[in-house]
Scaffold this active site. Structure first.
Site, PDB file in Angstrom:
ATOM      1  N   SER A 147     -23.045 -41.161 -54.051  1.00  0.00           N
ATOM      2  CA  SER A 147     -22.917 -39.846 -54.689  1.00  0.00           C
ATOM      3  C   SER A 147     -23.913 -39.701 -55.833  1.00  0.00           C
ATOM      4  O   SER A 147     -24.267 -40.694 -56.484  1.00  0.00           O
ATOM      5  CB  SER A 147     -21.505 -39.680 -55.259  1.00  0.00           C
ATOM      6  N   TYR A 161     -14.444 -42.830 -60.441  1.00  0.00           N
ATOM      7  CA  TYR A 161     -15.255 -42.475 -59.261  1.00  0.00           C
ATOM      8  C   TYR A 161     -16.747 -42.671 -59.556  1.00  0.00           C
ATOM      9  O   TYR A 161     -17.474 -43.306 -58.782  1.00  0.00           O
ATOM     10  CB  TYR A 161     -14.964 -41.026 -58.896  1.00  0.00           C
ATOM     11  N   LYS A 165     -19.336 -45.291 -57.807  1.00  0.00           N
ATOM     12  CA  LYS A 165     -20.509 -44.842 -57.042  1.00  0.00           C
ATOM     13  C   LYS A 165     -21.798 -45.415 -57.635  1.00  0.00           C
ATOM     14  O   LYS A 165     -22.756 -45.688 -56.903  1.00  0.00           O
ATOM     15  CB  LYS A 165     -20.549 -43.313 -56.991  1.00  0.00           C
TER      16      LYS A 165
HETATM   17  P1  NAD Z   1     -12.592 -36.508 -47.377  1.00  0.00           P
HETATM   18  O1  NAD Z   1     -11.473 -36.744 -48.291  1.00  0.00           O
HETATM   19  O2  NAD Z   1     -12.562 -35.319 -46.480  1.00  0.00           O
HETATM   20  O3  NAD Z   1     -12.853 -37.770 -46.431  1.00  0.00           O
HETATM   21  C1  NAD Z   1     -12.673 -39.080 -46.892  1.00  0.00           C
HETATM   22  C2  NAD Z   1     -12.481 -39.978 -45.696  1.00  0.00           C
HETATM   23  O4  NAD Z   1     -12.314 -41.320 -46.173  1.00  0.00           O
HETATM   24  C3  NAD Z   1     -11.243 -39.638 -44.884  1.00  0.00           C
HETATM   25  O5  NAD Z   1     -11.501 -39.817 -43.516  1.00  0.00           O
HETATM   26  C4  NAD Z   1     -10.222 -40.676 -45.355  1.00  0.00           C
HETATM   27  O6  NAD Z   1      -9.223 -40.963 -44.389  1.00  0.00           O
HETATM   28  C5  NAD Z   1     -11.157 -41.866 -45.573  1.00  0.00           C
HETATM   29  N1  NAD Z   1     -10.594 -42.915 -46.423  1.00  0.00           N
HETATM   30  C6  NAD Z   1     -10.025 -42.804 -47.645  1.00  0.00           C
HETATM   31  N2  NAD Z   1      -9.612 -44.015 -48.068  1.00  0.00           N
HETATM   32  C7  NAD Z   1      -9.911 -44.896 -47.098  1.00  0.00           C
HETATM   33  C8  NAD Z   1      -9.730 -46.290 -46.928  1.00  0.00           C
HETATM   34  N3  NAD Z   1      -9.122 -47.023 -47.877  1.00  0.00           N
HETATM   35  N4  NAD Z   1     -10.156 -46.877 -45.780  1.00  0.00           N
HETATM   36  C9  NAD Z   1     -10.752 -46.148 -44.805  1.00  0.00           C
HETATM   37  N5  NAD Z   1     -10.974 -44.825 -44.918  1.00  0.00           N
HETATM   38  C10 NAD Z   1     -10.558 -44.211 -46.044  1.00  0.00           C
HETATM   39  O7  NAD Z   1     -13.893 -36.445 -48.309  1.00  0.00           O
HETATM   40  P2  NAD Z   1     -15.457 -36.320 -47.975  1.00  0.00           P
HETATM   41  O8  NAD Z   1     -15.999 -35.318 -48.926  1.00  0.00           O
HETATM   42  O9  NAD Z   1     -15.703 -36.151 -46.529  1.00  0.00           O
HETATM   43  O10 NAD Z   1     -15.957 -37.747 -48.486  1.00  0.00           O
HETATM   44  C11 NAD Z   1     -16.712 -38.650 -47.688  1.00  0.00           C
HETATM   45  C12 NAD Z   1     -17.595 -39.488 -48.615  1.00  0.00           C
HETATM   46  O11 NAD Z   1     -18.571 -38.637 -49.223  1.00  0.00           O
HETATM   47  C13 NAD Z   1     -16.857 -40.169 -49.768  1.00  0.00           C
HETATM   48  O12 NAD Z   1     -17.357 -41.466 -49.956  1.00  0.00           O
HETATM   49  C14 NAD Z   1     -17.202 -39.288 -50.959  1.00  0.00           C
HETATM   50  O13 NAD Z   1     -17.140 -39.987 -52.180  1.00  0.00           O
HETATM   51  C15 NAD Z   1     -18.613 -38.897 -50.602  1.00  0.00           C
HETATM   52  N6  NAD Z   1     -19.099 -37.732 -51.319  1.00  0.00           N
HETATM   53  C16 NAD Z   1     -18.486 -36.528 -51.160  1.00  0.00           C
HETATM   54  C17 NAD Z   1     -18.984 -35.433 -51.858  1.00  0.00           C
HETATM   55  C18 NAD Z   1     -18.364 -34.075 -51.759  1.00  0.00           C
HETATM   56  O14 NAD Z   1     -18.680 -33.219 -52.600  1.00  0.00           O
HETATM   57  N7  NAD Z   1     -17.498 -33.824 -50.759  1.00  0.00           N
HETATM   58  C19 NAD Z   1     -20.080 -35.578 -52.693  1.00  0.00           C
HETATM   59  C20 NAD Z   1     -20.678 -36.830 -52.830  1.00  0.00           C
HETATM   60  C21 NAD Z   1     -20.175 -37.891 -52.127  1.00  0.00           C
HETATM   61  C1  RM4 Z   2     -19.135 -35.913 -55.570  1.00  0.00           C
HETATM   62  C2  RM4 Z   2     -19.558 -34.923 -56.591  1.00  0.00           C
HETATM   63  C3  RM4 Z   2     -18.827 -33.666 -56.326  1.00  0.00           C
HETATM   64  C4  RM4 Z   2     -17.350 -33.919 -56.137  1.00  0.00           C
HETATM   65  C5  RM4 Z   2     -17.083 -35.017 -55.163  1.00  0.00           C
HETATM   66  C6  RM4 Z   2     -15.635 -35.367 -55.049  1.00  0.00           C
HETATM   67  O1  RM4 Z   2     -19.709 -37.132 -55.722  1.00  0.00           O
HETATM   68  O2  RM4 Z   2     -19.267 -35.385 -57.882  1.00  0.00           O
HETATM   69  O3  RM4 Z   2     -19.038 -32.758 -57.376  1.00  0.00           O
HETATM   70  O4  RM4 Z   2     -16.799 -32.739 -55.622  1.00  0.00           O
HETATM   71  O5  RM4 Z   2     -17.769 -36.115 -55.559  1.00  0.00           O
END
Ligand code: NAD
Ligand code: RM4
Length: 255
Positions: A147, A161, A165
């Site tokens: 992230s 978080y 990251k």
């Molecule tokens: P989400 O909550 O929709 O998906 C998260 C996924 O991780 C789900 O499938 C959940 O079941 C799984 N998960 C959670 N804990 C787990 C564990 N202990 N073991 C196995 N699986 C597990 O969220 P998302 O936005 O799709 O997030 C996916 C990745 O992207 C994450 O690592 C998140 O930090 C990263 N991310 C998201 C954003 C954003 O803005 N959505 C931004 C930067 C990074």
């Molecule tokens: C990302 C970023 C986004 C937040 C998610 C959960 O890394 O910080 O702003 O929405 O995490």
């Protein structure tokens, strides 16, 4: 430039029952990869729906439940993947959690859990996948979805978080150096804000969305597809001389 095909490659995407992980799994499967989907045990229905959707489009997909922070579950997941597919070529560490808690609210248990899933999870899955890749003669791709919150403070309620990251970004570089001699590349994609379940509550406030888009030179939030494109490139043969890199995909937010 080679055509971006993943024909016959075995790809694990952790946390692929929904959101960004689900989209990455679909993108890899659409280009011929044989998919290992994963969820931690509480999202079995959606993981099954994701696997069925890939199969309905002619792809191959199997679900391997495991909490990525748990060594025994990761070991069993990898044994299952190797038993089903005979090897692994690509591991995408996408699973993550983000409880929004400020300094005076977060408990030690919540802190530990975030680091366990977001950082230790990458370590455990990468170690297991790399072992299998090396035992088969080397070569492979590991891509971590970390992230921009590991580069700068995006929200003070992401204290655990953001720390997890930042560690995941450094872990990406450590793994890249450790695995280079085995022909395994390790890179990270650092997304900006993308509406998914992880931030649905926070983004339900329009003023939060406006603040983020105002601070984003390209003027919008991202979509899972933006992350898919970056992951596909880093997982492809085209990226054979790219390792230890942190690819920011955020509309210019951290620029
Ligand atoms: P989400 O909550 O929709 O998906 C998260 C996924 O991780 C789900 O499938 C959940 O079941 C799984 N998960 C959670 N804990 C787990 C564990 N202990 N073991 C196995 N699986 C597990 O969220 P998302 O936005 O799709 O997030 C996916 C990745 O992207 C994450 O690592 C998140 O930090 C990263 N991310 C998201 C954003 C954003 O803005 N959505 C931004 C930067 C990074
Ligand atoms: C990302 C970023 C986004 C937040 C998610 C959960 O890394 O910080 O702003 O929405 O995490």
């Amino acid at each position: 430039m080679k055509a971006m095909s993943f024909q016959g490659k075995v790809a694990l995407v952790t946390g692929s029952s929904r959101g960004i992980g689900r989209a990455i799994a679909g993108g890899l499967a659409a280009r011929g990869a044989r998919l290992a989907l994963n969820h931690p045990g509480d999202d079995a229905d959606r993981a099954r729906v994701a696997a069925d959707a890939i199969r309905a489009e002619g792809g191959e997909a199997e679900v391997f439940p495991a909490d990525v922070s748990h060594p025994g579950e990761v070991r069993r997941m990898m044994e299952g993947i190797l038993g089903r597919y005979g090897g692994i070529d690509i591991a995408v560490n996408n699973a993550g959690i983000c409880p929004f808690r400020s300094l005076f609210d977060i408990t030690p248990e919540e802190w530990d859990r975030v680091l366990e899933v977001n950082t230790r999870g990458i370590f455990l899955v990468s170690q297991a996948a790399a072992r299998a890749m090396v035992e088969r003669g080397g070569g492979g791709r590991i891509v971590n979805v970390t992230s921009i919150s590991g580069l700068r403070v995006t929200d003070p309620r992401q204290i655990a978080y953001s720390t997890s990251k930042a560690a995941a970004n450094m872990l990406t570089r450590c793994l890249a150096v450790a695995l280079a001699s085995h022909g395994i590349t390790v890179n990270a994609v650092l997304p900006g804000t993308i509406p998914t379940d992880i931030n649905a509550a926070v983004l339900s406030d329009p003023s939060v969305v406006r603040a983020i888009t105002d601070a984003t030179p390209l003027g919008s939030l991202g979509s899972p597809g933006d992350v898919v494109s970056a992951v596909l490139y880093l997982a492809s043969d085209d990226a054979s001389w790219v390792t230890g890199s942190l690819l920011v995909v955020d509309g210019g937010y951290v620029a």
